[in-house]
Design an enzyme around this catalytic site. Structure first.
Site, mmCIF file in Angstrom:
data_model
loop_
_atom_site.group_PDB
_atom_site.id
_atom_site.type_symbol
_atom_site.label_atom_id
_atom_site.label_comp_id
_atom_site.label_asym_id
_atom_site.label_seq_id
_atom_site.Cartn_x
_atom_site.Cartn_y
_atom_site.Cartn_z
ATOM 1 N N LYS A 190 -28.951 -22.406 -4.186
ATOM 2 C CA LYS A 190 -29.539 -22.188 -5.455
ATOM 3 C C LYS A 190 -30.014 -20.951 -5.570
ATOM 4 O O LYS A 190 -30.055 -20.360 -6.708
ATOM 5 C CB LYS A 190 -30.572 -23.263 -5.716
ATOM 6 C CG LYS A 190 -31.688 -23.144 -4.424
ATOM 7 C CD LYS A 190 -32.799 -24.102 -4.502
ATOM 8 C CE LYS A 190 -33.829 -24.193 -3.526
ATOM 9 N NZ LYS A 190 -33.457 -23.993 -2.277
ATOM 10 N N ARG B 174 -42.008 -27.056 -4.637
ATOM 11 C CA ARG B 174 -41.000 -27.911 -3.530
ATOM 12 C C ARG B 174 -42.035 -29.280 -3.103
ATOM 13 O O ARG B 174 -41.412 -29.872 -2.216
ATOM 14 C CB ARG B 174 -41.311 -26.912 -2.503
ATOM 15 C CG ARG B 174 -39.790 -26.123 -1.962
ATOM 16 C CD ARG B 174 -40.201 -25.468 -0.817
ATOM 17 N NE ARG B 174 -38.955 -25.019 -0.251
ATOM 18 C CZ ARG B 174 -38.158 -23.939 -0.274
ATOM 19 N NH1 ARG B 174 -38.712 -23.106 -1.142
ATOM 20 N NH2 ARG B 174 -37.194 -23.612 0.555
ATOM 21 N N ARG C 107 -25.212 -17.791 7.483
ATOM 22 C CA ARG C 107 -25.926 -16.849 6.728
ATOM 23 C C ARG C 107 -26.484 -15.649 7.333
ATOM 24 O O ARG C 107 -26.895 -15.660 8.212
ATOM 25 C CB ARG C 107 -27.118 -17.497 5.902
ATOM 26 C CG ARG C 107 -27.104 -17.872 4.422
ATOM 27 C CD ARG C 107 -27.741 -18.807 3.935
ATOM 28 N NE ARG C 107 -29.200 -18.826 3.945
ATOM 29 C CZ ARG C 107 -30.138 -19.210 3.055
ATOM 30 N NH1 ARG C 107 -29.520 -19.615 1.983
ATOM 31 N NH2 ARG C 107 -31.364 -19.328 3.220
ATOM 32 N N ARG D 152 -31.491 -14.942 10.027
ATOM 33 C CA ARG D 152 -33.235 -15.227 9.858
ATOM 34 C C ARG D 152 -33.657 -16.316 10.856
ATOM 35 O O ARG D 152 -32.881 -17.231 10.856
ATOM 36 C CB ARG D 152 -33.381 -15.538 8.430
ATOM 37 C CG ARG D 152 -33.804 -14.309 7.704
ATOM 38 C CD ARG D 152 -34.003 -14.696 6.119
ATOM 39 N NE ARG D 152 -34.267 -16.027 5.627
ATOM 40 C CZ ARG D 152 -33.964 -16.592 4.671
ATOM 41 N NH1 ARG D 152 -33.674 -15.554 3.457
ATOM 42 N NH2 ARG D 152 -34.192 -17.852 4.101
ATOM 43 N N ARG E 255 -36.068 -27.902 8.303
ATOM 44 C CA ARG E 255 -36.466 -27.700 6.847
ATOM 45 C C ARG E 255 -35.422 -28.792 6.089
ATOM 46 O O ARG E 255 -35.998 -29.264 4.923
ATOM 47 C CB ARG E 255 -35.530 -26.313 6.565
ATOM 48 C CG ARG E 255 -36.484 -25.191 6.963
ATOM 49 C CD ARG E 255 -35.646 -23.842 6.831
ATOM 50 N NE ARG E 255 -35.596 -23.388 5.394
ATOM 51 C CZ ARG E 255 -34.965 -22.496 4.957
ATOM 52 N NH1 ARG E 255 -34.024 -21.824 5.709
ATOM 53 N NH2 ARG E 255 -35.083 -22.014 3.725
HETATM 54 P P1 AMP Z 1 -36.564 -20.226 0.573
HETATM 55 O O1 AMP Z 1 -36.302 -18.532 0.845
HETATM 56 O O2 AMP Z 1 -36.914 -20.470 -0.677
HETATM 57 O O3 AMP Z 1 -35.675 -21.022 1.462
HETATM 58 O O4 AMP Z 1 -37.978 -20.230 1.557
HETATM 59 C C1 AMP Z 1 -38.255 -19.901 2.767
HETATM 60 C C2 AMP Z 1 -39.506 -20.485 3.224
HETATM 61 O O5 AMP Z 1 -40.891 -20.140 2.416
HETATM 62 C C3 AMP Z 1 -39.568 -22.214 3.317
HETATM 63 O O6 AMP Z 1 -38.928 -22.650 4.440
HETATM 64 C C4 AMP Z 1 -41.193 -22.284 3.145
HETATM 65 O O7 AMP Z 1 -41.581 -22.029 4.563
HETATM 66 C C5 AMP Z 1 -41.681 -21.072 2.351
HETATM 67 N N1 AMP Z 1 -41.654 -21.426 1.062
HETATM 68 C C6 AMP Z 1 -41.027 -21.118 -0.167
HETATM 69 N N2 AMP Z 1 -41.321 -21.434 -1.181
HETATM 70 C C7 AMP Z 1 -42.313 -22.377 -0.974
HETATM 71 C C8 AMP Z 1 -43.057 -23.522 -1.901
HETATM 72 N N3 AMP Z 1 -42.761 -23.477 -3.093
HETATM 73 N N4 AMP Z 1 -43.934 -24.134 -1.299
HETATM 74 C C9 AMP Z 1 -43.966 -24.010 0.142
HETATM 75 N N5 AMP Z 1 -43.580 -23.046 0.758
HETATM 76 C C10 AMP Z 1 -42.415 -22.512 0.496
#
Ligand code: AMP
Length: 214
Positions: free
Chosen positions: A13, A88, A127, A160, A171
């Site tokens: 996404k 989320r 990744r 990462r 996750r």
């Molecule tokens: P992403 O890069 O979108 O996969 O986000 C990486 C991590 O950031 C996630 O696994 C969460 O720990 C945190 N995170 C990102 N966006 C949110 C959100 N809207 N609510 C809560 N945690 C978030």
């Protein structure tokens, strides 16, 4: 146009969100990127968020919601934006809807990039992210010109912490429990559009373009 991207971590996404942002000339807002930038800068928010991110858990809504609402209130968001990684949780979605409603506005589309869990684990382990500028690649699907080196800034690439297999598993669990209910939430509002995220990136993008009506 205001667009929300939904999908499991690693569904692609983020990649699609960037392309939408380019095509429609609207900001791409990734809460994950904002948290990572804060971690890199060593801010208090970054320190707090890191505790949750490294475990594959969600950062609490109290820290996330205000950050997002401040961001979408900025001038460059006047013509819309594409949200990647927010909302989320149902409470996050409700807060966003309420804030928009106060401005007489709504979300236009929630695009769900659908990929089964089996494919996700495989994708995430490939990744790679740049230690310096944060650009992301994939050893098979989006390789760099030189292995292990960022195309954009020439620095080293890493897997990462939150893309490691044990964290990915966690996750995915968090996704199914806390984020997947948003699919129903937006379906009820009749703005949900689902695309098959197992297709190649270009095809997925064309499917999205057809939906958004370019
Ligand atoms: P992403 O890069 O979108 O996969 O986000 C990486 C991590 O950031 C996630 O696994 C969460 O720990 C945190 N995170 C990102 N966006 C949110 C959100 N809207 N609510 C809560 N945690 C978030």
């Amino acid at each position: 146009m205001k667009i929300i991207m939904l999908g499991a971590p690693g569904a692609g996404k983020g990649t699609q969100a960037k392309r939408i942002a380019d095509k429609w000339q609207i900001p791409h807002i990734s809460t994950g990127d904002i948290f990572r930038a804060n971690i890199k800068e060593g801010t208090e928010l970054g320190k707090e968020a890191k505790k949750y991110m490294d475990q594959g858990a969600l950062v609490p809504d109290e820290l996330t919601v205000k950050l997002l609402l401040d961001r979408v209130a900025k001038d460059d968001c006047k013509n819309g934006y594409v949200l990647d990684g927010f909302p989320r949780t149902i409470p996050q979605a409700e807060v966003l809807d309420k804030a928009l409603a106060e401005l007489g506005d709504t979300v236009d589309f929630a695009v769900n990039v659908d990929v089964p869990d089996e494919n996700i684990i495989n994708r995430m382990s490939g990744r790679r992210a740049c230690v310096s500028c944060g650009a992301t690649y994939h050893i098979t699907y989006a390789p760099t010109k030189t292995e292990g080196i960022c195309d954009r800034c020439g620095k080293e690439l890493i897997l990462r912490e939150d893309d490691k297999p044990e964290t990915v598993q966690k996750r995915l669990e968090v996704y199914h429990k806390q984020t997947q209910p948003l699919i129903d939430y937006y379906a009820k509002k009749e703005i949900l559009k689902t695309v098959d995220g197992t297709k190649d990136m270009e095809e997925v993008f064309q499917d999205i373009v057809a939906i958004l009506g370019a």
